[in-house]
Enzyme design. Sequence first.
Site, PDB file in Angstrom:
ATOM      1  N   CYS A  52       0.784  -1.231   0.059  1.00 31.56           N
ATOM      2  CA  CYS A  52      -0.005   0.142   0.044  1.00 31.56           C
ATOM      3  C   CYS A  52       0.768   1.337   0.116  1.00 31.56           C
ATOM      4  CB  CYS A  52      -0.848  -0.001   1.194  1.00 31.56           C
ATOM      5  SG  CYS A  52       0.026  -0.012   2.724  1.00 31.56           S
ATOM      6  N   CYS A  55       4.885   1.708   3.877  1.00 36.87           N
ATOM      7  CA  CYS A  55       6.388   1.446   4.569  1.00 36.87           C
ATOM      8  C   CYS A  55       7.036   2.663   3.904  1.00 36.87           C
ATOM      9  CB  CYS A  55       6.698   0.360   4.161  1.00 36.87           C
ATOM     10  SG  CYS A  55       6.211  -1.307   5.074  1.00 36.87           S
ATOM     11  N   CYS A 155       4.795  -7.384   4.297  1.00 42.64           N
ATOM     12  CA  CYS A 155       4.238  -7.983   3.048  1.00 42.64           C
ATOM     13  C   CYS A 155       5.707  -8.411   2.315  1.00 42.64           C
ATOM     14  CB  CYS A 155       3.700  -7.071   2.069  1.00 42.64           C
ATOM     15  SG  CYS A 155       2.418  -6.275   2.907  1.00 42.64           S
ATOM     16  N   CYS A 189       4.300  -3.436  10.003  1.00 40.26           N
ATOM     17  CA  CYS A 189       2.754  -2.965   9.246  1.00 40.26           C
ATOM     18  C   CYS A 189       2.327  -1.606   9.901  1.00 40.26           C
ATOM     19  CB  CYS A 189       1.826  -3.879   9.123  1.00 40.26           C
ATOM     20  SG  CYS A 189       0.333  -3.605   7.833  1.00 40.26           S
ATOM     21  N   HIS A 226       5.335  -8.193  25.090  1.00 39.58           N
ATOM     22  CA  HIS A 226       4.730  -8.483  26.446  1.00 39.58           C
ATOM     23  C   HIS A 226       5.560  -8.271  27.499  1.00 39.58           C
ATOM     24  CE1 HIS A 226       1.488 -10.038  28.812  1.00 39.58           C
ATOM     25  NE2 HIS A 226       2.426 -10.915  29.156  1.00 39.58           N
ATOM     26  N   CYS A 229       5.933  -4.220  27.445  1.00 37.87           N
ATOM     27  CA  CYS A 229       4.924  -3.397  27.465  1.00 37.87           C
ATOM     28  C   CYS A 229       4.582  -2.705  28.751  1.00 37.87           C
ATOM     29  CB  CYS A 229       3.433  -4.124  27.190  1.00 37.87           C
ATOM     30  SG  CYS A 229       1.878  -3.385  27.334  1.00 37.87           S
ATOM     31  N   CYS A 249      -4.428  -4.318  31.459  1.00 35.17           N
ATOM     32  CA  CYS A 249      -3.943  -5.251  29.978  1.00 35.17           C
ATOM     33  C   CYS A 249      -4.967  -5.775  29.265  1.00 35.17           C
ATOM     34  CB  CYS A 249      -3.366  -6.467  30.666  1.00 35.17           C
ATOM     35  SG  CYS A 249      -2.525  -7.668  29.579  1.00 35.17           S
ATOM     36  N   CYS A 255      -5.282  -8.914  22.640  1.00 35.86           N
ATOM     37  CA  CYS A 255      -3.646  -8.412  22.463  1.00 35.86           C
ATOM     38  C   CYS A 255      -2.583  -9.676  22.284  1.00 35.86           C
ATOM     39  CB  CYS A 255      -3.077  -7.807  23.680  1.00 35.86           C
ATOM     40  SG  CYS A 255      -1.504  -6.847  23.459  1.00 35.86           S
ATOM     41  N   CYS A 264       8.341  -2.098  19.907  1.00 34.82           N
ATOM     42  CA  CYS A 264       7.512  -0.909  19.766  1.00 34.82           C
ATOM     43  C   CYS A 264       7.185  -0.354  21.223  1.00 34.82           C
ATOM     44  CB  CYS A 264       6.088  -1.561  19.190  1.00 34.82           C
ATOM     45  SG  CYS A 264       6.094  -1.667  17.389  1.00 34.82           S
ATOM     46  N   CYS A 276       0.442   1.062  19.395  1.00 36.66           N
ATOM     47  CA  CYS A 276      -0.955   0.382  19.289  1.00 36.66           C
ATOM     48  C   CYS A 276      -1.420   0.418  20.890  1.00 36.66           C
ATOM     49  CB  CYS A 276      -0.688  -0.787  18.781  1.00 36.66           C
ATOM     50  SG  CYS A 276      -0.421  -0.770  17.194  1.00 36.66           S
ATOM     51  N   CYS A 283      -2.129  -5.197  20.545  1.00 37.99           N
ATOM     52  CA  CYS A 283      -1.071  -5.542  19.701  1.00 37.99           C
ATOM     53  C   CYS A 283      -1.623  -6.664  18.667  1.00 37.99           C
ATOM     54  CB  CYS A 283       0.368  -6.143  20.280  1.00 37.99           C
ATOM     55  SG  CYS A 283       1.569  -6.813  19.139  1.00 37.99           S
ATOM     56  N   CYS A 286       2.329  -7.810  14.198  1.00 40.94           N
ATOM     57  CA  CYS A 286       2.065  -7.308  12.536  1.00 40.94           C
ATOM     58  C   CYS A 286       3.722  -7.706  12.300  1.00 40.94           C
ATOM     59  CB  CYS A 286       1.848  -6.058  12.245  1.00 40.94           C
ATOM     60  SG  CYS A 286       2.984  -4.845  12.960  1.00 40.94           S
TER      61      CYS A 286
END
Length: 325
Positions: A52, A55, A155, A189, A226, A229, A249, A255, A264, A276, A283, A286
């Site tokens: 798409c 990225c 992808c 993603c 995890h 987080c 949580c 998640c 992340c 996210c 999450c 991805c």
Amino acid sequence: MRNLSRREFLRLCGATGAALGLTHAIKPEILEAFAGPAGGRPPIVWLQGGSCSGCSVSLLNSVQPEIGKVLTDVISLQFHQTLMAAAGEPAMDVLPAVKKQYAGQYYLIVEGSVSTGDKVMYSTLGERDGKPVSFAEWVKTMAADAKAVIAVGTCATFGGIPAAGSNPAGSKAVSDVIGGVPLINVPGCPIHPDRVLGTLVHAIKYGMPELDHLKRPTVFFGKCVHDLCERRPMFDEGKFATRLSEQGCLYKLGCKGPMAYNDCPTRRYNNNTSWCVAANAPCVACVEPGFPDHTSPFFERMPEYGPAGTPSPQPHQGKIIGGDK
């Protein structure tokens, strides 16, 4: 110019404190790495296939270093069909010219899955003798003489959304269509610009980084979401959200952090602004090969993990394939 050792570079890339996003810490190191005549500007070819363009958009959101500075002072971007000013034959003539002039020297970055369906040509790039040329052919052709290939985005690394479901286009990961050339997978993603720039700089300056069993740089993909987080203590205490707007949580709301490996929670997107879970969304893993078919339904609890306090699954052991000497 200060010489930065590989160990120092990895320490910067792996910094997980909220105040140590790579985009902040690595700026002077990136510029130093390529400063002066000895640094050179390595040629880069960026091909886009089944994607798409998210990225590319994410990469353009790189703030520090500014993407304009990267493109003009750090690398020599020879081809990017979305960013380059040229079009038509003048643009397509660049690819064989790079392949001939910089054989064994250029880096090939691939964004998007590779369509291999034989009934219809789903993804093409340019023409030859008046007929469209498949994206798959360009990937194979350019990879053959590349110094290394970097697949960016889920992808390109694992097939991602184009390969989901019935997959009528026969979409595949880059690793399924090339061989005999060093390959690094940088999934997401979309991708995080730090991970792409950090991986590229490491490959250019120090050689291949340490990769996990999925060819992902362990410096970015070596820890479980995890564990990193900010809501992990709530999981251990059994404090679960029952709605997305609640504190607690998000495990029972679907998640997939326990099955995802990346940084992340500490690196965050949009110049270290959010990610996210911080935005009250679970999450969706991805960066994993099963996304999206095997990580959905996104808002249903993982059946194979829990209860509260369960230790996180441990990643596969990393593999050193280059770098420290």
